[in-house]
Design a protein around this motif. Structure first.
Motif, PDB file in Angstrom:
ATOM      1  N   LEU A 167      -8.386   1.269  -8.236  1.00 16.09           N
ATOM      2  CA  LEU A 167      -6.997   1.389  -7.808  1.00 16.09           C
ATOM      3  C   LEU A 167      -6.898   2.160  -6.498  1.00 16.09           C
ATOM      4  CD1 LEU A 167      -3.935   1.223  -8.129  1.00 16.09           C
ATOM      5  CD2 LEU A 167      -4.064   3.214  -9.639  1.00 16.09           C
ATOM      6  N   TYR A 168      -7.650   3.256  -6.394  1.00 20.41           N
ATOM      7  CA  TYR A 168      -7.613   4.059  -5.176  1.00 20.41           C
ATOM      8  C   TYR A 168      -8.222   3.313  -3.994  1.00 20.41           C
ATOM      9  CZ  TYR A 168      -6.410   7.806  -8.384  1.00 20.41           C
ATOM     10  OH  TYR A 168      -5.778   8.575  -9.325  1.00 20.41           O
ATOM     11  N   LEU A 183      -5.486   0.848  -2.850  1.00 21.47           N
ATOM     12  CA  LEU A 183      -4.404   1.514  -2.123  1.00 21.47           C
ATOM     13  C   LEU A 183      -4.854   1.947  -0.733  1.00 21.47           C
ATOM     14  CD1 LEU A 183      -2.916   3.702  -5.004  1.00 21.47           C
ATOM     15  CD2 LEU A 183      -1.936   1.620  -4.010  1.00 21.47           C
ATOM     16  N   VAL A 193       1.242  -0.364   1.175  1.00 21.92           N
ATOM     17  CA  VAL A 193       0.755   0.434   0.040  1.00 21.92           C
ATOM     18  C   VAL A 193       1.659   0.253  -1.183  1.00 21.92           C
ATOM     19  CG1 VAL A 193       0.366   2.777  -0.791  1.00 21.92           C
ATOM     20  CG2 VAL A 193      -0.417   2.131   1.485  1.00 21.92           C
ATOM     21  N   CYS A 251       1.110  -3.082  -2.744  1.00 18.93           N
ATOM     22  CA  CYS A 251      -0.167  -3.063  -3.477  1.00 18.93           C
ATOM     23  C   CYS A 251       0.000  -2.381  -4.834  1.00 18.93           C
ATOM     24  CB  CYS A 251      -1.224  -2.362  -2.633  1.00 18.93           C
ATOM     25  SG  CYS A 251      -2.830  -2.167  -3.449  1.00 18.93           S
ATOM     26  N   LEU A 252       0.663  -1.232  -4.835  1.00 16.39           N
ATOM     27  CA  LEU A 252       0.851  -0.478  -6.081  1.00 16.39           C
ATOM     28  C   LEU A 252       1.655  -1.286  -7.096  1.00 16.39           C
ATOM     29  CD1 LEU A 252       0.623   2.147  -7.709  1.00 16.39           C
ATOM     30  CD2 LEU A 252       2.724   2.921  -6.572  1.00 16.39           C
ATOM     31  N   GLY A 275      -3.654  -5.770  -3.884  1.00 14.61           N
ATOM     32  CA  GLY A 275      -3.387  -5.337  -5.254  1.00 14.61           C
ATOM     33  C   GLY A 275      -3.940  -6.296  -6.292  1.00 14.61           C
TER      34      GLY A 275
END
Length: 235
Positions: A5-6, A9, A40, A43-44, A113
């Motif tokens: 996930l990081y 992002l 960002v 994507c989240l 994402g």
């Protein structure tokens, strides 16, 4: 801890940075902060939309669409794009490319994402190529009209019957004592009105060569007979 996930992002942040730098270098109404936030956030939301299906769905009881939230990004970000588009007093619309780049930044965030890293990077490269390289190549190799830019001109001249001669002189269709710069200018829009009994105003939208300085157009028209004042604006 979900390291992927990081990574997603951070990669989305990088792609948003690329889009923002391109707009910033051109002094457009879209800065680096905006594109990074859009990319960002998109994507989240995409990651949450996909992961929530696995986390909260009950097998056989819940029917969830993993891209449902992501689908709303495309329509929702359109409001931001609309805020970039401007309409000036001379009916010229600007900001369309920046609005499209906002929409594209959200698309890049969705792609990252969803895990399409290489595809998102490739599309980011295509976008930068499309707005920076290809237009110049097409203008250089294509027809002359592709390398023209619009110039707004307002002319105040003495009231007489020489308006037709003025138009012919600007378009280079009439030889006068004024030295013409050999660069063709086409009149795309023409408006004439009387200011009073002594003066007339002519408003023009000229298609002029990109390499021609706006000051050249100003001095060229200024030297024409019966012209009192000239106002030139690069659109």
């Amino acid at each position: 801890m979900n390291f992927e996930l990081y990574i997603k992002l951070t990669f989305a942040l990088f792609l948003g940075l690329l889009i923002g730098i391109d707009r910033q270098l051109k002094h457009k109404r879209l800065d680096i902060n905006t594109t990074m936030v859009i990319c960002v956030a998109s994507c989240l939301i995409t990651v949450i939309s996909i992961e929530s299906v696995t986390k909260f769905a009950v097998l056989g009881l819940t029917n969830r669409d993993p891209m449902r939230l992501a689908a709303q990004i495309v329509s929702g970000v359109g409001f931001l794009g609309a805020g970039i588009i401007l309409r000036r007093n001379n009916d010229v619309i600007s900001g369309l490319t920046s609005a499209a780049m906002i929409w594209a930044a959200s698309g890049l965030g969705i792609a990252v994402g969803a895990g399409f890293y290489l595809e998102a990077l490739y599309v980011a490269g295509l976008l930068l190529l499309a707005v920076n390289v290809l237009p110049h190549a097409i203008k250089r190799l294509g027809p002359v009209k592709l390398s023209q830019r619009d110039v707004s001109v307002k002319i105040v001249m003495e009231a007489n019957y020489k308006l037709t001669d003025l138009i012919k002189t600007i378009e280079g269709k009439e030889q006068t004592g004024i030295e013409h710069n050999q660069k063709v200018m086409d009149i795309r829009h023409l408006k004439i009105k009387d200011l009073d009994s002594s003066f007339q105003q002519v408003e023009l939208i000229l298609a002029a060569p990109e390499k021609q300085f706006t000051s050249e157009i100003y001095y060229f028209i200024k030297r024409i007979d019966h012209v009192v004042s000239v106002e030139v604006e690069h659109l």
